[in-house]
Design an enzyme around this catalytic site. Structure first.
Site, PDB file in Angstrom:
ATOM      1  N   ASN A   1     -33.176  18.505   8.555  1.00 39.30           N
ATOM      2  CA  ASN A   1     -34.525  18.039   8.880  1.00 39.30           C
ATOM      3  C   ASN A   1     -35.545  18.932   8.179  1.00 39.30           C
ATOM      4  O   ASN A   1     -35.186  19.957   7.594  1.00 39.30           O
ATOM      5  CB  ASN A   1     -34.764  18.114  10.395  1.00 39.30           C
ATOM      6  CG  ASN A   1     -34.163  16.924  11.139  1.00 39.30           C
ATOM      7  OD1 ASN A   1     -34.070  15.819  10.613  1.00 39.30           O
ATOM      8  ND2 ASN A   1     -33.763  17.156  12.379  1.00 39.30           N
TER       9      ASN A   1
ATOM     10  N   HIS B   1     -33.820   7.613  12.000  1.00 38.29           N
ATOM     11  CA  HIS B   1     -33.960   7.838  10.548  1.00 38.29           C
ATOM     12  C   HIS B   1     -33.851   6.538   9.755  1.00 38.29           C
ATOM     13  O   HIS B   1     -33.261   6.500   8.667  1.00 38.29           O
ATOM     14  CB  HIS B   1     -32.918   8.847  10.047  1.00 38.29           C
ATOM     15  CG  HIS B   1     -33.084  10.219  10.633  1.00 38.29           C
ATOM     16  ND1 HIS B   1     -33.951  11.148  10.122  1.00 38.29           N
ATOM     17  CD2 HIS B   1     -32.505  10.800  11.705  1.00 38.29           C
ATOM     18  CE1 HIS B   1     -33.894  12.254  10.854  1.00 38.29           C
ATOM     19  NE2 HIS B   1     -33.024  12.065  11.824  1.00 38.29           N
TER      20      HIS B   1
END
Ligand code: NDP
Length: 480
Positions: free
Chosen positions: A128, A55
């Site tokens: 997510n 990420h």
């Protein structure tokens, strides 16, 4: 006109010249005495902090959550207490596998991390854009991520590494199906949903526990990007999604999501047909319908990316009274891993950085550590118990005990042999035919670059999910 500001060193000393260094004679060499030059170069060398292992590439924005429905029968969290209540929120939306400078429009899961600055401390919902994940036990996580990152020899991404891992971990099939479907490349951040993915818990004022899943559904509608367009943009405008979100908010076209929960009474978890703590499974809406909670709008761009987004530190450990954890093995590990990563990246006092600091008082016995830049607790006691009015724990916040049973052992988390195949098959079957064809083409495009033995293993998995799914891929790959 704005008043001209004086240029200073980091110590606030006025600087006489920012264009020419101090040299012995016109041609140099440079004098060590030019401490301003030394400070400038030394600080520049230290500008980068360790990038997140996953990420790393993200866009972010500030916003507001407005509560639109009363869910106090499920959760006593004060943020949900009243319809119309507004809570400040920070959002960070990322790709997973690419590095900090990588392209936005790649096929990847997207991080959907939210920090709600509530009156009882920060609630971080670190989710997510997919309701499930590739694995359900954190012991597999470093291996899984290694398989998605770079080959140790060539330093390039490898389809073979990815599919080699997935072919031996059938629980990944559900998330793999989402990844290679249209939703694997959103058209933009406003056009994707966010999910808490794990099962969490709610606790109400009567101290009853419910299991809960969080859903943030886009009000802009799901919109996806086709592979060829994504490939083109990855070259022409690698920051496409980041720019699009920034520009949209700048011109007042602020994206919104409806916040829903699915709620399961505590007892039902024992008999529900799916293990409700398995991160590779959804709870079908017909079993646990979506209950509206609020509306979230992202409406303010950061003034400074590094301060507000790069230094933002989200952790699933940050839950507020009325929201709590579940036995999900992935969640249990993330409770440790996120704060640990931030201590490494940002230092032990990361929660005191302006963007992470809760909007309520922080009182505890933590002192000192690198970069402690507030008053460090001043003269107040730094130990407990004490007789001098130090902060006290309040047993009113104690959660109801959670019943557990069984022997300590290492368990596979399955309920039935087809457990890993039913939900990916359901997903394939709910897709319109054209989307099924694109899914198959996307998979073949990547799986086709791997050794035949891996392709065959994967086709067997896809066939178990749905015969047409597996046959389509076998045909696409030219296998029998
Ligand atoms: P449900 O009717 O409960 O769920 C259908 C949901 O599937 C929709 O609400 C939508 O979720 C999602 N969906 C619809 N089309 C697509 C698509 N093309 N790609 C990905 N997701 C899509 O049926 P089930 O619960 O039996 O779910 C069937 C499958 O749907 C599951 O196996 C799962 O893969 C997927 N799904 C289920 C979700 C859930 O919470 N039950 C959430 C997301 C996906 P949404 O509105 O959130 O976009």
């Amino acid at each position: 006109m704005a008043k001209e500001k004086k240029l200073t060193t980091a110590a606030g000393i006025p600087v006489d010249d920012n264009q020419t260094s101090l040299t012995a004679g016109q041609r140099g060499p440079t004098l060590l005495q030019d401490h301003y030059l030394l400070e400038k170069l030394a600080h520049f060398n230290r500008e980068r902090i360790p990038e997140r292992v996953v990420h790393a590439k993200a866009a972010g924005a500030h916003g507001i959550l407005t509560i639109t429905n009363d869910i106090s029968k499920y959760s006593k969290a004060k943020l949900f207490a009243k319809k119309g209540k507004k809570i400040e929120v920070l959002g960070r939306f990322s790709t997973v596998a690419g590095e900090k400078g990588s392209a936005d429009t790649v096929r990847d899961v997207r991080g959907f991390a939210l920090k709600f600055y509530t009156e009882e401390g920060n609630w971080d919902m670190v989710g997510n854009n997919t309701p499930v994940f590739f694995i359900r036990d954190a012991i597999k996580f470093p291996d899984f991520i290694h398989s998605q990152k770079r080959d140790p020899q060539t330093n390039t991404r490898s389809d073979t590494m990815q599919w080699d891992f997935w072919s031996q971990v059938p629980e990944a099939l559900h998330q793999v199906t989402i990844l290679f479907s249209d939703r694997g490349i959103p058209k933009g951040i406003p056009f994707m949903n966010g999910y808490g993915s794990h099962t969490y818990s709610f606790i109400n004022a009567k101290n009853e526990r419910f299991w809960v899943k969080f859903h943030f559904k886009t009000k802009q509608g799901i919109q996806c990007m086709m592979q060829d367009e994504a490939d083109r943009l990855a070259g022409q405008d690698p920051d496409y999604h980041t720019r699009h979100l920034f520009e949209a908010i700048k011109k007042g076209d602020c994206p919104k999501w409806t916040f829903y929960v699915q709620v399961m009474p505590e007892k039902e978890a024992e008999t529900y047909r799916w293990n409700p703590f398995d991160l590779t499974k959804v709870w079908p809406h017909k079993d646990y319908p979506l209950i509206e909670v609020g509306e979230m709008e992202m409406n303010r761009n950061p003034e400074n990316y590094f301060a507000e987004i790069e230094q933002a530190a989200f952790s699933p450990a940050n839950v507020v009274p009325g929201i709590s954890f579940s036995p999900c093995k992935m969640l249990q590990a993330r409770i440790f891993a996120y704060a640990d990563a931030h201590r490494y990246r940002l230092g032990v006092n990361f929660e005191r950085l302006p963007v992470n600091r809760p909007h309520v008082e922080v009182n505890n016995y933590q002192r000192d550590g690198h970069m402690r830049f507030d008053d460090n607790g001043g003269a107040s006691p730094n130990y407990e118990p004490n007789s001098f009015g130090g902060p006290l724990a309040d047993p009113a916040y104690k959660e109801p005990p959670l019943k557990i049973s069984g022997d300590a052992d290492r368990y596979e988390q399955k309920r039935g042999v087809d457990d890993d195949y039913i939900q990916p098959g359901n997903l394939f079957r709910l897709m319109p035919a054209a989307e099924q064809q694109r899914l198959i083409a996307n998979i073949c495009g990547s799986l086709g670059k791997t050794p035949k033995s891996i392709q065959e293993k994967m086709v067997a998995h896809f066939r178990r999910a749905d015969k047409n799914y597996g046959d389509g891929i076998a045909t696409g790959l030219g296998l029998k």
